[in-house]
Design a protein around this motif. Structure first.
Motif, PDB file in Angstrom:
ATOM      1  N   PHE A  39       3.597 -36.989 -21.961  1.00  0.00           N
ATOM      2  CA  PHE A  39       4.555 -35.899 -22.166  1.00  0.00           C
ATOM      3  C   PHE A  39       5.486 -36.186 -23.340  1.00  0.00           C
ATOM      4  O   PHE A  39       5.719 -37.345 -23.697  1.00  0.00           O
ATOM      5  CB  PHE A  39       5.413 -35.723 -20.901  1.00  0.00           C
ATOM      6  CG  PHE A  39       4.606 -35.510 -19.648  1.00  0.00           C
ATOM      7  CD1 PHE A  39       4.135 -34.251 -19.315  1.00  0.00           C
ATOM      8  CD2 PHE A  39       4.316 -36.577 -18.798  1.00  0.00           C
ATOM      9  CE1 PHE A  39       3.396 -34.054 -18.155  1.00  0.00           C
ATOM     10  CE2 PHE A  39       3.584 -36.391 -17.641  1.00  0.00           C
ATOM     11  CZ  PHE A  39       3.113 -35.135 -17.319  1.00  0.00           C
ATOM     12  N   ARG A  89      -7.432 -34.119 -10.946  1.00  0.00           N
ATOM     13  CA  ARG A  89      -6.548 -34.535 -12.052  1.00  0.00           C
ATOM     14  C   ARG A  89      -6.251 -36.031 -11.984  1.00  0.00           C
ATOM     15  O   ARG A  89      -6.280 -36.738 -12.984  1.00  0.00           O
ATOM     16  CB  ARG A  89      -5.209 -33.796 -11.952  1.00  0.00           C
ATOM     17  CG  ARG A  89      -5.122 -32.522 -12.740  1.00  0.00           C
ATOM     18  CD  ARG A  89      -3.683 -32.150 -13.013  1.00  0.00           C
ATOM     19  NE  ARG A  89      -2.826 -32.142 -11.848  1.00  0.00           N
ATOM     20  CZ  ARG A  89      -2.656 -31.110 -11.038  1.00  0.00           C
ATOM     21  NH1 ARG A  89      -3.303 -29.988 -11.263  1.00  0.00           N
ATOM     22  NH2 ARG A  89      -1.861 -31.189  -9.998  1.00  0.00           N
ATOM     23  N   MET A 126      10.071 -42.043 -14.072  1.00  0.00           N
ATOM     24  CA  MET A 126      11.029 -42.078 -12.960  1.00  0.00           C
ATOM     25  C   MET A 126      12.133 -43.085 -13.342  1.00  0.00           C
ATOM     26  O   MET A 126      11.840 -44.282 -13.499  1.00  0.00           O
ATOM     27  CB  MET A 126      10.366 -42.539 -11.658  1.00  0.00           C
ATOM     28  CG  MET A 126       9.160 -41.723 -11.260  1.00  0.00           C
ATOM     29  SD  MET A 126       9.628 -40.065 -10.791  1.00  0.00           S
ATOM     30  CE  MET A 126       8.234 -39.143 -11.413  1.00  0.00           C
ATOM     31  N   THR A 133       6.004 -33.917 -12.325  1.00  0.00           N
ATOM     32  CA  THR A 133       5.251 -35.011 -12.952  1.00  0.00           C
ATOM     33  C   THR A 133       4.334 -35.685 -11.928  1.00  0.00           C
ATOM     34  O   THR A 133       3.159 -35.950 -12.201  1.00  0.00           O
ATOM     35  CB  THR A 133       6.220 -36.054 -13.554  1.00  0.00           C
ATOM     36  OG1 THR A 133       7.084 -35.389 -14.468  1.00  0.00           O
ATOM     37  CG2 THR A 133       5.476 -37.163 -14.268  1.00  0.00           C
ATOM     38  N   LEU A 134       4.907 -35.926 -10.734  1.00  0.00           N
ATOM     39  CA  LEU A 134       4.093 -36.552  -9.674  1.00  0.00           C
ATOM     40  C   LEU A 134       2.885 -35.683  -9.340  1.00  0.00           C
ATOM     41  O   LEU A 134       1.761 -36.187  -9.192  1.00  0.00           O
ATOM     42  CB  LEU A 134       4.941 -36.785  -8.417  1.00  0.00           C
ATOM     43  CG  LEU A 134       6.017 -37.872  -8.504  1.00  0.00           C
ATOM     44  CD1 LEU A 134       6.830 -37.931  -7.223  1.00  0.00           C
ATOM     45  CD2 LEU A 134       5.381 -39.240  -8.788  1.00  0.00           C
ATOM     46  N   LYS A 135       3.119 -34.374  -9.241  1.00  0.00           N
ATOM     47  CA  LYS A 135       1.997 -33.481  -8.924  1.00  0.00           C
ATOM     48  C   LYS A 135       0.990 -33.469 -10.073  1.00  0.00           C
ATOM     49  O   LYS A 135      -0.220 -33.388  -9.860  1.00  0.00           O
ATOM     50  CB  LYS A 135       2.505 -32.066  -8.633  1.00  0.00           C
ATOM     51  CG  LYS A 135       3.255 -31.969  -7.294  1.00  0.00           C
ATOM     52  CD  LYS A 135       3.782 -30.581  -7.008  1.00  0.00           C
ATOM     53  CE  LYS A 135       2.760 -29.724  -6.334  1.00  0.00           C
ATOM     54  NZ  LYS A 135       3.333 -28.504  -5.748  1.00  0.00           N
ATOM     55  N   THR A 136       1.503 -33.570 -11.289  1.00  0.00           N
ATOM     56  CA  THR A 136       0.616 -33.579 -12.459  1.00  0.00           C
ATOM     57  C   THR A 136      -0.308 -34.795 -12.443  1.00  0.00           C
ATOM     58  O   THR A 136      -1.494 -34.688 -12.729  1.00  0.00           O
ATOM     59  CB  THR A 136       1.446 -33.597 -13.768  1.00  0.00           C
ATOM     60  OG1 THR A 136       2.297 -32.467 -13.760  1.00  0.00           O
ATOM     61  CG2 THR A 136       0.558 -33.576 -14.989  1.00  0.00           C
ATOM     62  N   ILE A 137       0.254 -35.949 -12.071  1.00  0.00           N
ATOM     63  CA  ILE A 137      -0.577 -37.166 -12.146  1.00  0.00           C
ATOM     64  C   ILE A 137      -1.399 -37.381 -10.881  1.00  0.00           C
ATOM     65  O   ILE A 137      -2.022 -38.423 -10.732  1.00  0.00           O
ATOM     66  CB  ILE A 137       0.273 -38.424 -12.464  1.00  0.00           C
ATOM     67  CG1 ILE A 137       1.282 -38.697 -11.348  1.00  0.00           C
ATOM     68  CG2 ILE A 137       0.968 -38.274 -13.795  1.00  0.00           C
ATOM     69  CD1 ILE A 137       2.067 -39.989 -11.570  1.00  0.00           C
ATOM     70  N   PHE A 183      -1.981 -37.795 -18.479  1.00  0.00           N
ATOM     71  CA  PHE A 183      -1.043 -36.914 -19.189  1.00  0.00           C
ATOM     72  C   PHE A 183       0.010 -37.744 -19.920  1.00  0.00           C
ATOM     73  O   PHE A 183       0.569 -38.683 -19.346  1.00  0.00           O
ATOM     74  CB  PHE A 183      -0.318 -35.985 -18.196  1.00  0.00           C
ATOM     75  CG  PHE A 183      -1.201 -34.910 -17.623  1.00  0.00           C
ATOM     76  CD1 PHE A 183      -1.293 -33.656 -18.229  1.00  0.00           C
ATOM     77  CD2 PHE A 183      -1.950 -35.139 -16.475  1.00  0.00           C
ATOM     78  CE1 PHE A 183      -2.106 -32.677 -17.704  1.00  0.00           C
ATOM     79  CE2 PHE A 183      -2.768 -34.159 -15.942  1.00  0.00           C
ATOM     80  CZ  PHE A 183      -2.852 -32.924 -16.550  1.00  0.00           C
ATOM     81  N   ALA A 239      11.560 -31.687 -12.148  1.00  0.00           N
ATOM     82  CA  ALA A 239      10.643 -32.152 -13.207  1.00  0.00           C
ATOM     83  C   ALA A 239       9.932 -33.435 -12.775  1.00  0.00           C
ATOM     84  O   ALA A 239       8.746 -33.625 -13.072  1.00  0.00           O
ATOM     85  CB  ALA A 239      11.414 -32.389 -14.494  1.00  0.00           C
ATOM     86  N   GLU A 240      10.655 -34.301 -12.030  1.00  0.00           N
ATOM     87  CA  GLU A 240      10.023 -35.541 -11.553  1.00  0.00           C
ATOM     88  C   GLU A 240       8.913 -35.226 -10.551  1.00  0.00           C
ATOM     89  O   GLU A 240       7.835 -35.823 -10.591  1.00  0.00           O
ATOM     90  CB  GLU A 240      11.060 -36.452 -10.888  1.00  0.00           C
ATOM     91  CG  GLU A 240      11.958 -37.152 -11.886  1.00  0.00           C
ATOM     92  CD  GLU A 240      12.951 -38.088 -11.223  1.00  0.00           C
ATOM     93  OE1 GLU A 240      12.661 -38.589 -10.113  1.00  0.00           O
ATOM     94  OE2 GLU A 240      14.025 -38.313 -11.807  1.00  0.00           O
ATOM     95  N   LEU A 293       7.443 -28.410 -15.624  1.00  0.00           N
ATOM     96  CA  LEU A 293       7.353 -29.381 -16.720  1.00  0.00           C
ATOM     97  C   LEU A 293       8.013 -28.856 -17.988  1.00  0.00           C
ATOM     98  O   LEU A 293       8.539 -29.613 -18.791  1.00  0.00           O
ATOM     99  CB  LEU A 293       5.882 -29.713 -17.013  1.00  0.00           C
ATOM    100  CG  LEU A 293       5.184 -30.635 -16.006  1.00  0.00           C
ATOM    101  CD1 LEU A 293       3.723 -30.796 -16.378  1.00  0.00           C
ATOM    102  CD2 LEU A 293       5.855 -31.997 -15.974  1.00  0.00           C
ATOM    103  N   LEU A 302      -3.583 -27.566 -14.591  1.00  0.00           N
ATOM    104  CA  LEU A 302      -2.219 -27.252 -14.155  1.00  0.00           C
ATOM    105  C   LEU A 302      -2.016 -25.749 -14.060  1.00  0.00           C
ATOM    106  O   LEU A 302      -1.016 -25.282 -13.519  1.00  0.00           O
ATOM    107  CB  LEU A 302      -1.191 -27.831 -15.138  1.00  0.00           C
ATOM    108  CG  LEU A 302      -1.199 -29.349 -15.306  1.00  0.00           C
ATOM    109  CD1 LEU A 302      -0.178 -29.774 -16.367  1.00  0.00           C
ATOM    110  CD2 LEU A 302      -0.866 -30.042 -13.989  1.00  0.00           C
TER     111      LEU A 302
END
Lengths: 386, 230
Positions: B92, B84, B98, A288-292, B90, A284-285, A381, B57
């Protein structure tokens, strides 16, 4: 560098696991350092071997070779000159302090010009009948300096007058790579004349220098053939072959490489398992990195660096510890007995360790990195990625 | 006012085992720049799918997705990721911070992909934390912050690269009422004072009331619930 806090955070997420992994990698690299260091020693010794010298010993166990064999060998075609030595084994003060002096012929320095002994030092030795040249390791072991008397009691080679051997230190000289315990050199002439008549004119080893290095092996066979039917048959080996570990039965260098390789596989499995587990726990981390905005390449770099950090740090600490241990090993051996070849921590040993650590990190990070490249962000996610 | 988001004739299927389930059937949606839109609807109605499509996504099976002037349906994975990073923020439901990084470290993450100097990154992080009211907690790790504070850090991370659009997936779903209202007020502030276009998925009608426009998804179809004054 700007990713360093992120990598450090990932590595220290499970500090106990990280420290245990680091310790395991370090121990494997101690083994790696010692074995590859041994190979560096073998290479160094082999590289120092001269291709124009032959070492001859008695083929079968006996009390020594007749001195006359040196003169006969010198007469063989292609032989430039022959030096010889007799051994003076014994102990100093108590039987626990074993000592050994190599009693050499006067031309020993001419056959071994590569030994770090100056003509002046050879002269000092030859002018002092009971003198010895002593190498730095031996001088440090026995706390000797020029002018000191070093006494060897030799049950095997008693003097004719029944006294112990009082040898006078004439100079302290540098060491020779393949004489790992250091050395003492005395005069064979004095040694020989001081022995009882029945023990005189015996030698322990012949060193032959040939005129044409291309014919060294052939001349070694010629020497053996010449004495084949004598009471003391010889076994002659070129110095190159004698100092090349790979030609002496068990190939220790190859064995060392296999042990080092086994150590690397251990590190590989350990690191690969650790990094795979770490990535699995943090899908999930990474999502998140890929998302941002972290690209696949950036994420793969992070995983590789995360695997490389304990590998490289463990390699550095492990090889550093191996270097420290190598320095301490001579202390484990009683003085005067010499030591077996010890690892040499050259720059190349450290370079090899770094290369292997990087390769292990690369291979162990490959599968988790591939998984992250294929990671479906939306699924990860949502917590559905397993 | 020009469109920040334009979805035209969107069809999207998911596979569940051997079965293909059509989630969106020819959906159309226009969101103007500077709008604050809430998207409600039951689970499985396609809300998050819309958010994922707008955020690049996920890919459509057919139709056009134009966000901030870019046609996302034609973009490759790498290009979408880079896009993006500079155009979308984003937020959540569970913050997705982290845990080993400080609040400032988390907010700085999107800036690590830029060529900004460390000083400039630091300045922007401070500015983002200032906006969400957490400048004094910059050195704290997520585990040392309350849920509301963690979500503020998440919002600061979303705005630090100054994207035009914020996509919020249940941003108050894990918070109590009072804290949720604070977060929603913050989103309103970002919408009004910083002109961010916001698309927020929520199950909570009270949260949806903070948006200027409310949409409801029902079985893959959008129902406009009318403009409200936020």
């Amino acid at each position: 560098m700007k990713f360093l806090p992120l990598i450090w955070a990932a590595v220290m997420r499970k500090p106990v696991r990280t420290i245990l992994t680091l310790l395991s990698v370090m121990i494997a690299f101690v083994l790696f350092g010692l074995t590859i260091g041994m190979n560096a020693t073998f290479d160094k010794v082999a590289a120092g071997a001269h291709d124009d010298r032959i070492w001859s010993n008695q083929r079968f166990f006996g009390t020594g070779m007749p001195l006359a064999q040196a003169a006969q060998t010198a007469q063989l075609p292609g032989v430039a000159q022959v030096a010889y030595v007799g051994g003076l084994p014994g102990y100093h003060e108590t039987e626990r302090n074993r000592a050994f002096a190599l009693m050499t012929s006067e031309n020993f320095g001419k056959v071994f010009p590569d030994w770090p002994i100056t003509p002046a030092q050879w002269n000092m030795l030859h002018k002092s009948r009971d003198g010895i040249l002593i190498s730095r390791i031996q001088a440090d072991t026995w706390h000797l300096k020029p002018g000191d008397i070093f006494t060897i009691v030799s049950p095997q080679n008693k003097r004719a007058d029944g006294k112990a051997w009082d040898l006078k230190v004439v100079a302290v000289v540098p060491d020779v790579d393949y004489m790992t315990g250091g050395f003492m050199i005395g005069n064979y002439e004095y040694f020989n004349k001081a022995l009882p008549l029945g023990q005189q004119d015996k030698i322990g080893q012949l060193m032959t220098q040939v005129s044409d290095p291309a014919r060294t092996a052939a001349i070694a066979q010629q020497i053996d053939a010449h004495f084949a039917n004598s009471a003391t048959a010889l076994q002659s080996t070129t110095e190159k072959a004698a100092l090349d570990i790979s030609t002496n039965g068990l190939d220790l260098a190859a064995l060392d490489r296999k042990i080092a390789l086994a150590g690397m596989f251990m590190v590989l499995f350990l690191t690969a398992n650790g990094i795979a587990q770490s990535v699995r726990e943090r899908l999930a981390e990474f999502a998140t990195l890929k998302t941002i905005g972290f690209t696949d390449r950036a994420v793969v770099q992070l995983v590789f660096l995360e695997a490389a950090l304990p590998c490289l740090l463990g390699a550095l600490l492990g090889v550093g510890l191996a270097a420290f241990l190598s320095g301490q090993l001579p202390r484990l051996f009683p003085p005067g007995q010499g030591t077996p070849p010890l690892p040499t921590m050259t720059v190349m040993v450290f370079v090899w360790a770094a290369v292997c650590a990087a390769a292990v990190a690369l291979v162990s990070a490959a599968l988790p990195a591939l998984r992250l490249r294929r990671l479906d962000i939306a699924t990860a996610l949502s917590g559905r990625a397993a | 006012m020009s469109s920040a988001v334009s979805l035209r004739n969107i069809v999207k299927h998911y596979r569940r085992g051997r079965e293909a389930v059509e989630v969106l059937h020819g959906l159309n949606l226009e969101i103007a720049e500077g709008e604050f839109v809430s998207l409600m609807g039951p689970s499985g109605s396609g809300k998050t799918t819309i958010l994922n499509l707008v955020g690049g996504l996920d890919h459509v099976d057919s139709g056009e997705v134009v966000v901030a002037g870019a046609h996302l349906e034609n973009m490759s994975g790498g290009a979408l990721t880079r896009w993006r990073g500079s155009h979308i923020g984003f937020v959540f439901q569970f913050y997705n911070l982290m845990p080993m990084l400080s609040a400032a470290g988390n907010v700085e993450l999107p800036l690590l992909l830029t060529h900004l100097s460390k000083t400039e990154r630091r300045r922007r992080v401070d500015a983002a934390l200032e906006i969400v009211g957490l400048k004094d907690r910059a050195g704290h790790k997520p585990g040392e912050l309350s849920g509301g504070q963690q979500q503020r850090v998440g919002i600061a991370r979303a705005i630090v690269a100054d994207p035009a659009i914020l996509l919020c997936d249940e941003p108050t779903g894990d918070l109590d009422r009072a804290t949720a209202d604070e977060i929603l007020a913050l989103l309103q502030q970002l919408n009004r004072q910083h002109n961010k276009t916001i698309v927020m998925v929520t199950h909570d009608p009270k949260a949806a009331d903070h948006a200027g426009r409310q949409l409801e998804m029902d079985k893959g179809t959008l129902i406009e619930r009318g403009m409200v004054v936020a």
